[in-house]
Every structure is written in structure tokens, then in C-alpha cells.
Design a protein around this motif. Structure first.
Motif, PDB file in Angstrom:
ATOM      1  N   PRO A   1       0.833  -1.209   0.000  1.00 38.80           N
ATOM      2  CA  PRO A   1       0.000   0.000   0.000  1.00 38.80           C
ATOM      3  C   PRO A   1       0.865   1.256   0.000  1.00 38.80           C
ATOM      4  CG  PRO A   1      -0.739  -1.570   1.661  1.00 38.80           C
ATOM      5  CD  PRO A   1       0.586  -2.054   1.175  1.00 38.80           C
ATOM      6  N   GLY A   2       0.474   2.214  -0.823  1.00 33.02           N
ATOM      7  CA  GLY A   2       1.169   3.492  -0.845  1.00 33.02           C
ATOM      8  C   GLY A   2       0.571   4.461   0.154  1.00 33.02           C
ATOM      9  N   ALA A   3       1.036   5.693   0.127  1.00 30.83           N
ATOM     10  CA  ALA A   3       0.552   6.715   1.060  1.00 30.83           C
ATOM     11  C   ALA A   3      -0.936   6.989   0.881  1.00 30.83           C
ATOM     12  CB  ALA A   3       1.357   7.999   0.873  1.00 30.83           C
ATOM     13  N   ASN A   4      -1.434   6.803  -0.340  1.00 31.69           N
ATOM     14  CA  ASN A   4      -2.856   7.027  -0.622  1.00 31.69           C
ATOM     15  C   ASN A   4      -3.710   5.789  -0.388  1.00 31.69           C
ATOM     16  OD1 ASN A   4      -1.975   5.447  -2.710  1.00 31.69           O
ATOM     17  ND2 ASN A   4      -2.622   6.833  -4.353  1.00 31.69           N
ATOM     18  N   GLY A   5      -3.091   4.708   0.127  1.00 30.20           N
ATOM     19  CA  GLY A   5      -3.819   3.471   0.384  1.00 30.20           C
ATOM     20  C   GLY A   5      -3.924   2.562  -0.820  1.00 30.20           C
ATOM     21  N   LYS A   6      -3.555   3.053  -2.001  1.00 27.97           N
ATOM     22  CA  LYS A   6      -3.589   2.250  -3.214  1.00 27.97           C
ATOM     23  C   LYS A   6      -2.331   1.383  -3.300  1.00 27.97           C
ATOM     24  CE  LYS A   6      -7.383   4.024  -5.040  1.00 27.97           C
ATOM     25  NZ  LYS A   6      -8.582   3.211  -5.340  1.00 27.97           N
ATOM     26  N   MET A   7      -2.480   0.194  -3.898  1.00 29.67           N
ATOM     27  CA  MET A   7      -1.342  -0.687  -4.066  1.00 29.67           C
ATOM     28  C   MET A   7      -0.360  -0.110  -5.080  1.00 29.67           C
ATOM     29  SD  MET A   7      -1.152  -3.369  -2.190  1.00 29.67           S
ATOM     30  CE  MET A   7      -2.215  -4.167  -0.969  1.00 29.67           C
ATOM     31  N   GLN A   8       0.907  -0.111  -4.710  1.00 27.19           N
ATOM     32  CA  GLN A   8       1.952   0.387  -5.589  1.00 27.19           C
ATOM     33  C   GLN A   8       3.061  -0.652  -5.700  1.00 27.19           C
ATOM     34  OE1 GLN A   8       3.248   4.121  -3.938  1.00 27.19           O
ATOM     35  NE2 GLN A   8       1.337   5.183  -4.460  1.00 27.19           N
ATOM     36  N   LEU A   9       3.692  -0.698  -6.854  1.00 27.54           N
ATOM     37  CA  LEU A   9       4.798  -1.618  -7.069  1.00 27.54           C
ATOM     38  C   LEU A   9       5.944  -1.250  -6.128  1.00 27.54           C
ATOM     39  CD1 LEU A   9       5.651  -3.973  -8.980  1.00 27.54           C
ATOM     40  CD2 LEU A   9       6.780  -2.234 -10.382  1.00 27.54           C
ATOM     41  N   ILE A  10       6.463  -2.233  -5.413  1.00 24.39           N
ATOM     42  CA  ILE A  10       7.593  -1.992  -4.524  1.00 24.39           C
ATOM     43  C   ILE A  10       8.806  -1.630  -5.384  1.00 24.39           C
ATOM     44  CG2 ILE A  10       9.101  -3.008  -2.776  1.00 24.39           C
ATOM     45  CD1 ILE A  10       6.827  -4.915  -2.064  1.00 24.39           C
ATOM     46  N   THR A  11       9.507  -0.598  -5.009  1.00 21.92           N
ATOM     47  CA  THR A  11      10.637  -0.144  -5.812  1.00 21.92           C
ATOM     48  C   THR A  11      11.744  -1.192  -5.827  1.00 21.92           C
ATOM     49  OG1 THR A  11      11.748   0.942  -3.962  1.00 21.92           O
ATOM     50  CG2 THR A  11      10.121   2.245  -5.189  1.00 21.92           C
ATOM     51  N   SER A  12      12.556  -1.135  -6.867  1.00 23.33           N
ATOM     52  CA  SER A  12      13.673  -2.075  -6.976  1.00 23.33           C
ATOM     53  C   SER A  12      14.651  -1.891  -5.820  1.00 23.33           C
ATOM     54  CB  SER A  12      14.384  -1.894  -8.311  1.00 23.33           C
ATOM     55  OG  SER A  12      14.846  -0.557  -8.457  1.00 23.33           O
ATOM     56  N   GLU A  13      14.816  -0.645  -5.364  1.00 18.82           N
ATOM     57  CA  GLU A  13      15.724  -0.373  -4.248  1.00 18.82           C
ATOM     58  C   GLU A  13      15.221  -1.034  -2.967  1.00 18.82           C
ATOM     59  OE1 GLU A  13      16.180   2.599  -7.390  1.00 18.82           O
ATOM     60  OE2 GLU A  13      14.422   1.958  -6.213  1.00 18.82           O
ATOM     61  N   THR A  14      13.907  -0.960  -2.726  1.00 21.29           N
ATOM     62  CA  THR A  14      13.337  -1.572  -1.526  1.00 21.29           C
ATOM     63  C   THR A  14      13.389  -3.090  -1.626  1.00 21.29           C
ATOM     64  OG1 THR A  14      11.868   0.326  -1.175  1.00 21.29           O
ATOM     65  CG2 THR A  14      11.261  -1.749  -0.100  1.00 21.29           C
ATOM     66  N   LEU A  15      13.084  -3.631  -2.798  1.00 20.08           N
ATOM     67  CA  LEU A  15      13.163  -5.078  -2.973  1.00 20.08           C
ATOM     68  C   LEU A  15      14.579  -5.583  -2.712  1.00 20.08           C
ATOM     69  CD1 LEU A  15      10.961  -5.693  -6.148  1.00 20.08           C
ATOM     70  CD2 LEU A  15      10.523  -6.581  -3.857  1.00 20.08           C
ATOM     71  N   ALA A  16      15.566  -4.902  -3.274  1.00 21.38           N
ATOM     72  CA  ALA A  16      16.963  -5.336  -3.104  1.00 21.38           C
ATOM     73  C   ALA A  16      17.400  -5.256  -1.652  1.00 21.38           C
ATOM     74  CB  ALA A  16      17.871  -4.479  -3.981  1.00 21.38           C
TER      75      ALA A  16
END
Length: 362
Positions: free
Chosen positions: A142-157
């Protein structure tokens, strides 16, 4: 079964219900009947089988349909690369899970947090959702607006290195989807964004196709599913609509009969439970200011609660031919019959109409 349509006059339309197209081509009078032209509008047409027209018309006069008592009827996830995202669980160790990938033909450790149980249509029976044997890798949060957002490559890594390594092993395949449309920053995103925001909500689930009504309850929203073949649809009851009440009505013999009269039928006695068919199912809503009506509602909720419990107990009984399992099965049949009787009462069916639904009348 095939239906053909032709104009007979300005007041009526001729409809042919045909089981053998070649036979009908030699005799176009086969299966012919005439219906008022006023029955046909710009909305989707529903053809009932011969003998059931009057009951279908009666049910169509109810003021509300399934689409009116749900906030959404949605198809499952579309990854466009199921063999990569859908895996089979092998083992689990604290915060990581060992999975078998169809894409790589190898086992991989992946962070459990990104994996969710994936149900198929076959997991769902009336009132019971069997445990999933597959998992789906869901690289969203979930993003700041509550909508699902793709996890960034930096966060995944940084936070999910095992999942990131697995995705990178399949990067070339994922980038080639849709003629290279996924090349770039979001190469590991699902093929479509449909259902991302609602897939994790509590919901009623129905298979895409089934031989009979198989609406089940995902009470915690933990089960994910895909769209298309072997997938299904999720239903979100509107505020104030009991999921138990809705579940009982949807699994009843009456609404199963309606689906069989109006939806696409397939070989082997299977029927389509796609949204375009089920959204028009007639739903008997409750007048809570009427004590008798409220009592019927509460009775339905209690019966469905009992059915949910009985189905769990039946599935948990490991000895297939045990006396206990047989007793539970008999109690399920009795409870199912009580639900059907209550639905007939709610919808005001006559004895003749009940006989028609149950196959005892023409």
C-alpha cells in the motif's frame, strides 16, 4: 446449446433453442418460440429455457440484483506470466519460504511476506474454501494514498533480497512480455493492474466456471486468485449487507437454477459464473423494519454459520468412510434443505415453481 433470433413481427421475436445446429439448418422450426419484442432492450438479453420464462420474469421484477448489493464484482489478478509469479510451496523457515518455480524448474527461497495463498476455481465449493497449494509472489504494497503500488527495486533489493534475486533471474522473460512493453523501470510489474487494491480484502469468491453454485467465503482476505480460466471472481458485499445472508442466497437451489437458465452452458454440465451473468442475479433484500423479515434474515445468517462450521468439520474428518463424516454429511444435507426452503419463502415461490426449480415439474 445454441440460440438464434429472428424478427417475426413488430410485436414478437422468434427465438430458437438448438442442441444440434446441423439439424436446425434443415428444419428451422426446431425449438422455436415467440417472445414479446418489449422483452428486448439495449441491455444484455437473457434467454431462459422453455417452461421457465414466467418464473424468470417474476424474479426479474425484484427491485435489486447482485450488482446493487455489492460494491464491486471483480475478476482476479492478471500477471501475464503466471509460471513466474505462481509457485508451489515446499517448506517454510521463519520469514522465508522454499518454493518450486515452474519457470526455472528449480527451488528458491523467497521472503514469506511477499507470498500469498493462491486459490483456483477447484478450491471453492459451496460454503467451503479448501487450502491453497500454490502461492503467488505479490511485489506490491500500500502506498501513502492506500492504493497498491509496485515496490521499488531499491526496496526489494534491500528488504527482500531473495525475491529480488528470483525476479532478476526471470528479468529477460518478464521484459519480453507484450512485445517488450515492460522494458524499463517496472519490468517486474504484473501485466495488468486490475484487482490489486481489492484482492486482499474479505470477499465472497466464485469460480469462473463450475458445475453448480460454489460461492465460498474468504473472511480474512488472505486468499488471492487470478482471472480467466481456473480463476474466478470476488464479490464485496455493500455496507449493511451480511456476507452470510448473501452467501446463503447465492448458494441456494433457486439462484443456481437461475444461473443454469440464463448463463452460458458448457460440455459436461458446467456453467459460466462470469460477472456478466451473476451481476444480474435477483437478490431478495430485507426490510429490517418488518420483524418477520428480520427474523428470516437472522435465520439465514444462523443457517449459513452452521453450514460454514459443518463444511470445515467435514473437511477435517480424515477418515473418508467414518461414521462421524457420514453424520456430518447428513447434517449438511439437512441444513442445505433448510436454506433452500427459506429462500423459497423469501422469494415467494409457489409449490409449482419450487417443483420446477427442483426438476419435478415442467
Amino acid at each position: 446449446m445454441t440460440s438464434s433470433l429472428s424478427r417475426h413481427s413488430t410485436e414478437t421475436l422468434r427465438v430458437n433453442q438448438v442442441d444440434d445446429v446441423l439439424e436446425w439448418q434443415t428444419d428451422t422450426s426446431i425449438g422455436a418460440r415467440f417472445l414479446p419484442a418489449s422483452n428486448f432492450s439495449e441491455t444484455e438479453w437473457i434467454f431462459a429455457t422453455v417452461g421457465s420464462d414466467s418464473l424468470i420474469e417474476k424474479l426479474k421484477r425484484l427491485p435489486q440484483q447482485l450488482k446493487d448489493v455489492t460494491t464491486r464484482i471483480f475478476q482476479g489478478l492478471k500477471t501475464s506470466s503466471d509460471d513466474i509469479y505462481i509457485v508451489r510451496k515446499i517448506a517454510q523457515d521463519e520469514n522465508k519460504t522454499l518454493v518450486l518455480s515452474q519457470a526455472t524448474k528449480r527451488e528458491h527461497w523467497v521472503e514469506t511476506q511477499l507470498l500469498h495463498p493462491l486459490i483456483k476455481g477447484g478450491n471453492s465449493q459451496a460454503y467451503f474454501l479448501a487450502d491453497a497449494t500454490r502461492l503467488i509472489l505479490f511485489p506490491y504494497k500500500p502506498g501513502a494514498n492506500g492504493k497498491m503500488q509496485l515496490i521499488t527495486s531499491e526496496t526489494l533489493a534491500a528488504d527482500f533480497p531473495l525475491a529480488w534475486e528470483y525476479l532478476q533471474q526471470n528479468k529477460e522473460t518478464l521484459e519480453k512480455r507484450e512485445n517488450g512493453a515492460f522494458k524499463g523501470k517496472h519490468w517486474y510489474a504484473y501485466g495488468r493492474s486490475q484487482a490489486l487494491d481489492v484482492i486482499g480484502l474479505p470477499k465472497i469468491f466464485t469460480p469462473d466456471i463450475a458445475p453448480q453454485s460454489s460461492f465460498s467465503l474468504d473472511e480474512m482476505g488472505t486468499n488471492y486468485f487470478t482471472g480467466g480460466t481456473a480463476g474466478g471472481y470476488g464479490l464485496l458485499p455493500a455496507p449493511g449487507v451480511s456476507d452470510r445472508y448473501l452467501l446463503g442466497v447465492l448458494n441456494s437451489s433457486l439462484l443456481e437454477w437461475v444461473v443454469q437458465q440464463t448463463a452460458t452452458s458448457m460440455r459436461g454440465g458446467w456453467y459460466s459464473y462470469e460477472a456478466r451473468f451473476i451481476r444480474q442475479l435477483p437478490i431478495r433484500t430485507i426490510n429490517f423494519d418488518d420483524p418477520a423479515d428480520k427474523a428470516r434474515h437472522d435465520r439465514m445468517v444462523a443457517l449459513v454459520e452452521a453450514m460454514l462450521r459443518l463444511k470445515r468439520e467435514h473437511a477435517a474428518e480424515s477418515q473418508v468412510f467414518s461414521d462421524k463424516r457420514h453424520e456430518i454429511a447428513q447434517e449438511i444435507e439437512r441444513t442445505d434443505a433448510q436454506i433452500d426452503a427459506l429462500v423459497y419463502e423469501l422469494y415467494g415461490l409457489t409449490d409449482a415453481e419450487i417443483a420446477l426449480v427442483e426438476g419435478r415439474g415442467a
